[in-house]
Motif scaffolding. Structure first.
Motif, mmCIF file in Angstrom:
data_model
loop_
_atom_site.group_PDB
_atom_site.id
_atom_site.type_symbol
_atom_site.label_atom_id
_atom_site.label_comp_id
_atom_site.label_asym_id
_atom_site.label_seq_id
_atom_site.Cartn_x
_atom_site.Cartn_y
_atom_site.Cartn_z
ATOM 1 N N LEU A 1 0.977 -1.124 -0.028
ATOM 2 C CA LEU A 1 -0.081 -0.036 0.154
ATOM 3 C C LEU A 1 0.832 1.302 -0.035
ATOM 4 O O LEU A 1 1.751 1.407 0.961
ATOM 5 C CB LEU A 1 -0.924 -0.045 1.277
ATOM 6 N N PRO A 2 0.837 1.842 -1.110
ATOM 7 C CA PRO A 2 1.950 3.101 -1.084
ATOM 8 C C PRO A 2 1.408 4.204 -0.181
ATOM 9 O O PRO A 2 0.431 4.221 0.436
ATOM 10 C CB PRO A 2 1.426 3.806 -2.538
ATOM 11 N N LEU A 3 2.469 4.938 0.446
ATOM 12 C CA LEU A 3 2.265 5.994 1.412
ATOM 13 C C LEU A 3 1.391 7.168 1.237
ATOM 14 O O LEU A 3 0.560 7.348 2.010
ATOM 15 C CB LEU A 3 3.691 6.555 1.575
ATOM 16 N N TYR A 4 1.024 7.449 -0.087
ATOM 17 C CA TYR A 4 0.084 8.380 -0.445
ATOM 18 C C TYR A 4 -1.162 7.943 -0.263
ATOM 19 O O TYR A 4 -2.220 8.633 -0.039
ATOM 20 C CB TYR A 4 0.478 8.996 -1.914
ATOM 21 N N ARG A 5 -1.428 6.434 -0.456
ATOM 22 C CA ARG A 5 -2.725 5.923 -0.213
ATOM 23 C C ARG A 5 -2.774 5.843 1.337
ATOM 24 O O ARG A 5 -4.263 5.647 1.757
ATOM 25 C CB ARG A 5 -2.933 4.607 -0.716
ATOM 26 N N GLN A 6 -1.859 5.704 2.271
ATOM 27 C CA GLN A 6 -2.142 5.581 3.607
ATOM 28 C C GLN A 6 -2.698 6.803 4.177
ATOM 29 O O GLN A 6 -3.261 6.746 5.077
ATOM 30 C CB GLN A 6 -0.991 4.964 4.335
ATOM 31 N N VAL A 7 -2.343 7.796 3.762
ATOM 32 C CA VAL A 7 -2.767 9.186 4.239
ATOM 33 C C VAL A 7 -4.053 9.376 4.487
ATOM 34 O O VAL A 7 -4.652 9.718 5.726
ATOM 35 C CB VAL A 7 -2.414 10.487 3.420
ATOM 36 N N LYS A 8 -5.170 8.650 3.734
ATOM 37 C CA LYS A 8 -6.578 9.025 3.969
ATOM 38 C C LYS A 8 -7.059 7.862 4.651
ATOM 39 O O LYS A 8 -7.766 8.272 5.822
ATOM 40 C CB LYS A 8 -7.304 8.627 2.504
ATOM 41 N N GLU A 9 -6.384 6.947 4.945
ATOM 42 C CA GLU A 9 -6.677 5.932 5.960
ATOM 43 C C GLU A 9 -6.335 6.397 7.191
ATOM 44 O O GLU A 9 -7.028 6.325 8.568
ATOM 45 C CB GLU A 9 -6.095 4.578 5.660
ATOM 46 N N TRP A 10 -5.231 7.040 7.568
ATOM 47 C CA TRP A 10 -4.828 7.649 8.901
ATOM 48 C C TRP A 10 -5.742 8.672 9.110
ATOM 49 O O TRP A 10 -6.051 8.824 10.471
ATOM 50 C CB TRP A 10 -3.291 7.992 8.608
ATOM 51 N N SER A 11 -6.131 9.348 8.068
ATOM 52 C CA SER A 11 -7.162 10.649 8.337
ATOM 53 C C SER A 11 -8.264 9.944 8.940
ATOM 54 O O SER A 11 -9.019 10.576 9.902
ATOM 55 C CB SER A 11 -7.199 11.406 7.231
ATOM 56 N N ARG A 12 -8.665 8.858 8.350
ATOM 57 C CA ARG A 12 -10.067 8.409 8.888
ATOM 58 C C ARG A 12 -9.865 7.881 10.451
ATOM 59 O O ARG A 12 -10.866 8.045 11.419
ATOM 60 C CB ARG A 12 -10.705 7.188 7.980
ATOM 61 N N TYR A 13 -8.741 7.413 10.817
ATOM 62 C CA TYR A 13 -8.497 7.048 12.271
ATOM 63 C C TYR A 13 -8.539 8.082 13.084
ATOM 64 O O TYR A 13 -8.693 8.034 14.338
ATOM 65 C CB TYR A 13 -7.236 6.361 12.169
ATOM 66 N N GLY A 14 -7.911 9.240 12.404
ATOM 67 C CA GLY A 14 -8.011 10.436 13.451
ATOM 68 C C GLY A 14 -6.644 11.188 13.319
ATOM 69 O O GLY A 14 -6.337 12.132 14.083
ATOM 70 N N LEU A 15 -5.681 10.640 12.715
ATOM 71 C CA LEU A 15 -4.173 11.240 12.388
ATOM 72 C C LEU A 15 -4.121 11.967 11.071
ATOM 73 O O LEU A 15 -4.215 11.401 9.975
ATOM 74 C CB LEU A 15 -3.223 9.905 12.474
ATOM 75 N N ASP A 16 -4.153 13.206 11.186
ATOM 76 C CA ASP A 16 -3.829 14.103 9.911
ATOM 77 C C ASP A 16 -2.193 14.172 9.726
ATOM 78 O O ASP A 16 -1.603 14.709 10.593
ATOM 79 C CB ASP A 16 -4.257 15.488 10.062
ATOM 80 N N THR A 17 -1.824 13.662 8.460
ATOM 81 C CA THR A 17 -0.695 13.740 8.352
ATOM 82 C C THR A 17 -0.527 13.944 6.483
ATOM 83 O O THR A 17 -1.515 13.934 5.876
ATOM 84 C CB THR A 17 0.105 12.519 8.524
ATOM 85 N N ASN A 18 0.900 13.653 6.228
ATOM 86 C CA ASN A 18 1.066 13.588 4.745
ATOM 87 C C ASN A 18 1.943 12.482 4.206
ATOM 88 O O ASN A 18 2.737 12.076 5.105
ATOM 89 C CB ASN A 18 1.316 14.913 4.035
ATOM 90 N N ASP A 19 2.176 12.276 3.020
ATOM 91 C CA ASP A 19 3.033 11.120 2.483
ATOM 92 C C ASP A 19 4.554 11.555 2.925
ATOM 93 O O ASP A 19 5.362 10.626 3.020
ATOM 94 C CB ASP A 19 2.845 10.702 1.045
ATOM 95 N N LYS A 20 4.905 12.709 2.650
ATOM 96 C CA LYS A 20 6.131 13.049 3.131
ATOM 97 C C LYS A 20 6.600 12.858 4.491
ATOM 98 O O LYS A 20 7.804 12.377 4.785
ATOM 99 C CB LYS A 20 6.339 14.692 2.881
ATOM 100 N N ASN A 21 5.599 13.008 5.630
ATOM 101 C CA ASN A 21 6.139 12.665 7.119
ATOM 102 C C ASN A 21 6.099 11.127 7.068
ATOM 103 O O ASN A 21 6.945 10.647 7.765
ATOM 104 C CB ASN A 21 4.811 12.979 7.631
ATOM 105 N N LEU A 22 5.239 10.461 6.396
ATOM 106 C CA LEU A 22 5.314 8.965 6.377
ATOM 107 C C LEU A 22 6.513 8.429 5.852
ATOM 108 O O LEU A 22 7.127 7.476 6.444
ATOM 109 C CB LEU A 22 4.030 8.244 5.461
ATOM 110 N N SER A 23 7.072 9.007 4.739
ATOM 111 C CA SER A 23 8.297 8.732 4.002
ATOM 112 C C SER A 23 9.533 9.017 5.218
ATOM 113 O O SER A 23 10.163 8.214 5.245
ATOM 114 C CB SER A 23 8.224 9.517 2.783
ATOM 115 N N ASN A 24 9.460 10.068 5.816
ATOM 116 C CA ASN A 24 10.460 10.341 6.780
ATOM 117 C C ASN A 24 10.606 9.525 7.868
ATOM 118 O O ASN A 24 11.479 8.954 8.307
ATOM 119 C CB ASN A 24 10.342 11.664 7.117
ATOM 120 N N TRP A 25 9.281 9.083 8.289
ATOM 121 C CA TRP A 25 9.197 8.021 9.339
ATOM 122 C C TRP A 25 9.848 6.759 8.807
ATOM 123 O O TRP A 25 10.373 6.081 9.783
ATOM 124 C CB TRP A 25 7.684 7.822 9.691
ATOM 125 N N VAL A 26 9.369 6.170 7.795
ATOM 126 C CA VAL A 26 10.003 4.930 7.310
ATOM 127 C C VAL A 26 11.549 4.944 7.274
ATOM 128 O O VAL A 26 12.249 3.819 7.899
ATOM 129 C CB VAL A 26 9.408 4.502 5.809
#
Length: 368
Positions: free
Chosen positions: A219-244
């Motif tokens: 699941l690409p990071l840019y697609r994970q952004v919407k799923e995390w938003s539904r859970y209540g975490l607002d972020t972006n794919d750049k942050n997710l990439s830096n985390w990885v």
């Protein structure tokens, strides 16, 4: 008398001419037969070559397109004679070939298996359903339970939820020492554990979820952004990439280096590379240029399996040399030119790549 002798001599000469003529015709026929036999042999060879090519092309067209089931056996070893039934069929003696064995097969009736089921290790919650009224309608006495029956099972999914965890450090002071002017203040403060990534709200569970979804669920990071938003975490794919990247460098790199250290003690390794594409390359080349992922794998016969990957923008020999620096052993690989002439390493051909490198002999080719 002279007339008779002349006639007989004429007949004799005619017979000799006829015999010579027949002998010439016989020799000519034998020569033609030899030519026809030679042509027949050539035709049979051509038919045989065409048959072999037809079988080969039919196998390529309708045969298995993957080598997984044939070559990736659990022990890493395949049979050299699996394609020849003469090596796999048991040998029959004269007594065995003449002996007739009769037997009876008893088949157990199996229940039809569902196409969906729950594993045995799934947690079970039993919901009991009792009658609303357990008083007998006939005599008005209390009824006694005589048993229960599982009428159905259902799968219940409990969705994940997001939680904000606040780490609060509490401070304590000694009032007794504080009231004494001669004593210094005594203060103790609780210490919160260090976060996996400094100045980041990502907890270990969030990092594990991001990495699992990206590399195990594809699941690409840019697609994970919407799923995390539904859970209540607002972020972006750049942050997710830096985390990885931070998690891989700070926490997984030491494990990778330890696994590589153990791999360098193995005497046999499998190595292969495959191309991929990177949109934003660090070398400035177009995103259409190929990058490469190198994979290094130990063999099951030499302990726990170790598989390591190395990403590179190049397919050069220097990539292989940098990874295998100090290694001494055998590398099983394909026929790529980079796998050659590296000190301390013996290169061996891979049986999985061997069928694809076969060249049809000259005598089996169809002349245009």
């Amino acid at each position: 008398m002279n007339v008779v002798s002349n006639a007989s001599s004429n007949n004799k000469s005619k017979d000799e001419k006829l015999i010579r003529l027949l002998e010439e015709q016989l020799a000519h026929s034998n020569q033609q037969n030899k030519k026809l036999s030679k042509k027949l042999d050539q035709s049979l060879k051509q038919i045989e070559s065409l048959t072999q090519q037809l079988q080969h092309l039919t196998k390529l067209l309708y045969g298995s397109k993957t080598e997984k089931s044939k070559y990736n056996t659990p022990d890493g070893q395949v049979s050299l004679f699996e394609d020849d039934p003469s090596f796999t069929d048991s040998e029959h003696t004269e007594e065995q070939s003449q002996q007739t064995i009769s037997y009876t097969v008893v088949r157990n009736i199996q229940k039809k298996k569902r196409n969906d089921s729950l594993r045995d290790d799934v947690e079970i919650e039993a919901i009991h359903h009792h009658p609303d009224n357990t008083i007998c309608d006939c005599c008005q006495h209390q009824m006694v339970e005589i048993g229960g029956t599982v009428v159905r099972e259902e799968a219940t999914f409990i969705p994940a939820k997001m939680m904000k965890v606040q780490h609060i450090e509490h401070a304590y002071e000694c009032r007794n020492c504080k009231s004494d002017a001669s004593q210094s203040a005594q203060i103790k403060r609780g210490k919160a554990p260090q976060p996996p990534i400094q100045r980041s709200i990502a907890s270990p569970s969030v990092l594990a979820k991001v990495i699992y979804d990206k590399f195990a669920q594809y699941l690409p990071l840019y697609r994970q952004v919407k799923e995390w938003s539904r859970y209540g975490l607002d972020t972006n794919d750049k942050n997710l990439s830096n985390w990885v990247i931070h998690a891989a460098h700070d926490w997984l790199l030491p494990i990778y280096e330890r696994m590589k250290e153990l791999m360098m003690f193995k005497s046999v390794l499998h190595v292969d590379e495959t191309y991929s594409q990177i949109i934003h390359r660090s070398d400035g080349k177009s995103g259409q240029s190929n990058a490469y992922n190198w994979v290094y794998r130990s063999v099951p016969s030499q302990g726990p399996l170790i598989i390591l990957f190395q990403s590179s923008l190049s397919r050069a020999r220097s990539v292989l040399e940098s990874f295998t620096e100090g290694y001494s052993g055998t590398i099983i690989c394909d026929g790529y030119s980079a796998y050659d002439k590296i000190g301390g390493i013996t290169f061996a051909n891979c049986w999985a790549h061997y069928p694809r490198s076969l060249i049809i002999p000259e005598e089996l080719r169809i002349s245009a």
